[in-house]
Design a protein around this motif. Structure first.
Motif, PDB file in Angstrom:
ATOM      1  N   ASP A 107     -22.482  16.755  20.885  1.00 33.54           N
ATOM      2  CA  ASP A 107     -21.938  18.002  21.434  1.00 33.54           C
ATOM      3  C   ASP A 107     -20.713  18.489  20.654  1.00 33.54           C
ATOM      4  O   ASP A 107     -19.723  18.936  21.228  1.00 33.54           O
ATOM      5  CB  ASP A 107     -21.581  17.835  22.913  1.00 33.54           C
ATOM      6  CG  ASP A 107     -21.380  19.197  23.596  1.00 33.54           C
ATOM      7  OD1 ASP A 107     -22.029  20.174  23.157  1.00 33.54           O
ATOM      8  OD2 ASP A 107     -20.567  19.284  24.533  1.00 33.54           O
ATOM      9  N   ALA A 108     -20.781  18.356  19.338  1.00 35.68           N
ATOM     10  CA  ALA A 108     -19.677  18.794  18.468  1.00 35.68           C
ATOM     11  C   ALA A 108     -20.265  19.437  17.215  1.00 35.68           C
ATOM     12  O   ALA A 108     -21.465  19.308  16.923  1.00 35.68           O
ATOM     13  CB  ALA A 108     -18.784  17.603  18.097  1.00 35.68           C
ATOM     14  N   VAL A 109     -19.426  20.162  16.503  1.00 33.22           N
ATOM     15  CA  VAL A 109     -19.795  20.663  15.167  1.00 33.22           C
ATOM     16  C   VAL A 109     -19.421  19.581  14.170  1.00 33.22           C
ATOM     17  O   VAL A 109     -18.267  19.129  14.123  1.00 33.22           O
ATOM     18  CB  VAL A 109     -19.063  21.979  14.840  1.00 33.22           C
ATOM     19  CG1 VAL A 109     -19.361  22.406  13.403  1.00 33.22           C
ATOM     20  CG2 VAL A 109     -19.467  23.066  15.822  1.00 33.22           C
ATOM     21  N   ASN A 110     -20.397  19.147  13.357  1.00 27.97           N
ATOM     22  CA  ASN A 110     -20.185  18.049  12.414  1.00 27.97           C
ATOM     23  C   ASN A 110     -20.265  18.551  10.980  1.00 27.97           C
ATOM     24  O   ASN A 110     -21.241  19.216  10.593  1.00 27.97           O
ATOM     25  CB  ASN A 110     -21.223  16.959  12.638  1.00 27.97           C
ATOM     26  CG  ASN A 110     -21.014  16.205  13.937  1.00 27.97           C
ATOM     27  OD1 ASN A 110     -20.317  15.205  13.966  1.00 27.97           O
ATOM     28  ND2 ASN A 110     -21.616  16.708  15.030  1.00 27.97           N
TER      29      ASN A 110
ATOM     30  N   LYS B  59     -10.436  20.158  14.964  1.00 29.44           N
ATOM     31  CA  LYS B  59     -10.016  21.248  15.837  1.00 29.44           C
ATOM     32  C   LYS B  59     -10.988  21.360  17.002  1.00 29.44           C
ATOM     33  O   LYS B  59     -12.125  20.864  16.923  1.00 29.44           O
ATOM     34  CB  LYS B  59      -9.986  22.568  15.064  1.00 29.44           C
ATOM     35  CG  LYS B  59      -9.441  23.764  15.836  1.00 29.44           C
ATOM     36  CD  LYS B  59      -9.394  25.028  14.979  1.00 29.44           C
ATOM     37  CE  LYS B  59      -8.845  26.196  15.763  1.00 29.44           C
ATOM     38  NZ  LYS B  59      -8.719  27.433  14.948  1.00 29.44           N
ATOM     39  N   ALA B  60     -10.553  22.029  18.059  1.00 27.18           N
ATOM     40  CA  ALA B  60     -11.454  22.409  19.156  1.00 27.18           C
ATOM     41  C   ALA B  60     -11.638  23.917  19.110  1.00 27.18           C
ATOM     42  O   ALA B  60     -10.674  24.672  18.938  1.00 27.18           O
ATOM     43  CB  ALA B  60     -10.879  21.980  20.503  1.00 27.18           C
ATOM     44  N   LEU B  61     -12.875  24.369  19.209  1.00 23.70           N
ATOM     45  CA  LEU B  61     -13.170  25.796  19.239  1.00 23.70           C
ATOM     46  C   LEU B  61     -12.708  26.409  20.559  1.00 23.70           C
ATOM     47  O   LEU B  61     -12.287  25.700  21.483  1.00 23.70           O
ATOM     48  CB  LEU B  61     -14.669  26.015  19.038  1.00 23.70           C
ATOM     49  CG  LEU B  61     -15.258  25.475  17.729  1.00 23.70           C
ATOM     50  CD1 LEU B  61     -16.776  25.669  17.714  1.00 23.70           C
ATOM     51  CD2 LEU B  61     -14.620  26.141  16.516  1.00 23.70           C
TER      52      LEU B  61
ATOM     53  N   ARG C  68     -15.535  23.114  22.381  1.00 21.66           N
ATOM     54  CA  ARG C  68     -16.377  22.269  21.531  1.00 21.66           C
ATOM     55  C   ARG C  68     -15.569  21.821  20.315  1.00 21.66           C
ATOM     56  O   ARG C  68     -14.910  22.635  19.656  1.00 21.66           O
ATOM     57  CB  ARG C  68     -17.610  23.055  21.096  1.00 21.66           C
ATOM     58  CG  ARG C  68     -18.663  22.201  20.403  1.00 21.66           C
ATOM     59  CD  ARG C  68     -19.859  23.041  20.007  1.00 21.66           C
ATOM     60  NE  ARG C  68     -20.918  22.246  19.428  1.00 21.66           N
ATOM     61  CZ  ARG C  68     -21.950  22.753  18.768  1.00 21.66           C
ATOM     62  NH1 ARG C  68     -22.060  24.084  18.623  1.00 21.66           N
ATOM     63  NH2 ARG C  68     -22.870  21.969  18.274  1.00 21.66           N
ATOM     64  N   GLU C  69     -15.634  20.546  19.986  1.00 19.69           N
ATOM     65  CA  GLU C  69     -14.816  20.001  18.909  1.00 19.69           C
ATOM     66  C   GLU C  69     -15.513  20.082  17.553  1.00 19.69           C
ATOM     67  O   GLU C  69     -16.747  20.128  17.463  1.00 19.69           O
ATOM     68  CB  GLU C  69     -14.457  18.543  19.218  1.00 19.69           C
ATOM     69  CG  GLU C  69     -13.567  18.387  20.445  1.00 19.69           C
ATOM     70  CD  GLU C  69     -13.153  16.947  20.667  1.00 19.69           C
ATOM     71  OE1 GLU C  69     -13.824  16.039  20.131  1.00 19.69           O
ATOM     72  OE2 GLU C  69     -12.140  16.738  21.378  1.00 19.69           O
ATOM     73  N   VAL C  70     -14.689  20.106  16.499  1.00 24.19           N
ATOM     74  CA  VAL C  70     -15.170  20.058  15.120  1.00 24.19           C
ATOM     75  C   VAL C  70     -14.739  18.723  14.525  1.00 24.19           C
ATOM     76  O   VAL C  70     -13.544  18.374  14.554  1.00 24.19           O
ATOM     77  CB  VAL C  70     -14.591  21.217  14.280  1.00 24.19           C
ATOM     78  CG1 VAL C  70     -15.058  21.093  12.829  1.00 24.19           C
ATOM     79  CG2 VAL C  70     -14.987  22.563  14.869  1.00 24.19           C
TER      80      VAL C  70
END
Length: 425
Positions: free
Chosen positions: A158-161, A124-126, A130-132
């Motif tokens: 630059d993403a949530v991992n 998903k994108a927040l 910012r992407e997950v």
């Protein structure tokens, strides 16, 4: 918009009964179906919370015992999530790798199963763009003696991992080593959240990064006691993670110790037990409370309790039956009689024999050798995993032999004490 998901592991769907003490057919059927109920409740939670995804960190199945009926039930629940637009991310654990379902079952389109070395999946994108991304590694074989951490891709920039791993971490009592690693190594890898599985006890190992072992959602025997939960995680638009524990288990196993010191007759014993059971049932949040009751203390009832354990179990089971969802799976008796001479006009020969057995016979080197030999013969009849659980080393085997000898001698002495059990009540 935030990214929200439910993290669970170790459902062990349709796991066979692991407790020989479940002699009550109705209770046995309840435990058999509890893992399916847990899955349904997890799906219900996902729907109620309108989450984006369900993460299952291994051991969805329970090895080679899994049937096609299990597969059909699983598929029907996953389709409920598919209809709501909720994704499912799944890794295979050690038990999954033994299951034919792993090779044969076709999942709905909303399910992503990670392979041995898979690329991260965008989930998903927040709200801020910012992407997950979710990373996962599955077991290819029942055993994974080496760390799987080197097989993970580095964090997406630059993403949530979010990483998914079935692991025993640095080792946990009662669990074989699987994909061993450490909390420090996981933290250094750079992911924001680690969705772990394998250890059946819930623990938050780190808050930053957030590393969670969710435990199992449904216990299967007394060794998996206590409330069972899943974890609801929210990734905010700012990348900050929050987590909440949600109780799922339909049935909770618990141990309870009841001190019967001072209880002079059968009625007083039942009153004390009944009060304790009622209090525990009122506190339990699950639909069903399954108890292993240990009776302790010094009481003149000690021998009577041991002399007729089946009648005692029936009496206490009847007390539990009146509490709506309360069950007793076993009673352990560890009471002691009043010392000879303190409450009797003269010495009690059975009490004197009991003292002789405990101080001289059971403590003797010859008896310990004989008991150890008998225990070794019995252990050879059991599967290796059960042998390791009961007597994994020489010290554990010695303690088990001593406990069995003491319990057996007490049972024999109870009958030698004489008296009509029915009349004594």
């Amino acid at each position: 918009m935030p990214f929200r998901f439910v993290h669970t592991a170790d459902l062990h769907l349709d796991s066979p009964l692991r407790s020989l003490a479940l002699k009550n057919p109705e209770l046995a059927e309840l435990v058999r179906g509890a893992t399916r109920t847990a899955l349904a409740r997890i799906v219900d939670l996902c729907l109620a919370e309108s989450v984006d995804a369900l993460l299952i960190a291994g051991d969805l199945y329970d090895g080679s015992q899994t049937s096609m009926n299990t597969a059909l039930y699983l598929s029907s629940e996953l389709r409920r999530l598919e209809a709501a637009g909720i994704g499912v991310f799944l890794i295979r654990g050690n038990h999954d790798s033994q299951s034919a379902m792993t090779r044969e079952l076709t999942f709905p389109a909303n399910v992503h199963v990670f392979a041995g070395r898979a690329k991260p999946v965008r989930a998903k994108a927040l709200g801020n763009g910012r992407e997950v991304h979710i990373h996962g590694i599955s077991f290819a074989n029942p055993h994974a003696p080496d760390s799987l951490l080197p097989s993970f891709h580095p964090p997406v920039a630059d993403a949530v991992n979010i990483g998914m791993l079935h692991t025993s971490l640095a080792g946990t009592p009662g669990h074989d080593p699987y994909a061993p690693t450490s909390v420090a190594e996981l933290a250094r890898h750079g992911f924001d959240y680690w969705a772990l599985g394998h250890v059946h006890l819930r623990q938050v190992h780190s808050e930053s990064p957030l590393i969670v072992m969710p435990g199992m959602p449904q216990g299967r025997d007394i060794n998996e006691a206590g409330p069972k939960t899943v974890t609801l995680v929210t990734v905010g638009d700012d990348g900050v993670l929050g987590h909440l524990e949600h109780q799922i288990g339909q049935a909770v196993f618990e141990r309870v110790t009841i001190d019967l010191s001072g209880a002079q007759d059968w009625r007083q014993m039942l009153e004390r037990v009944g009060e304790t059971l009622a209090s525990l049932r009122n506190q339990a949040g699950a639909d069903h409370l399954i108890l292993r009751v240990a009776l302790t203390g010094t009481t003149p009832l000690a021998w009577k309790l041991r002399r007729d354990p089946d009648f005692l179990l029936a009496e206490i089971t009847n007390l539990a039956a009146g509490l709506n969802g309360c069950w007793v799976e076993k009673i352990d008796i560890d009471c002691r009689g009043i010392d000879a001479g303190t409450a009797l006009s003269g010495p009690d020969p059975v009490e004197e024999l009991a003292s002789l057995i405990r101080t001289d016979v059971l403590a003797s080197h010859a008896f310990r050798q004989e008991a150890g030999a008998v225990l070794d013969e019995l252990l050879l009849q059991l599967p290796r995993e059960l042998r390791e659980s009961l007597a994994g080393d020489e010290q554990a085997a010695g303690r088990l032999a001593e406990a069995m000898a003491l319990a057996g001698s007490d049972d024999v002495l109870a009958y030698l004490h004489g008296g009509d059990a029915e009349g004594d009540r």
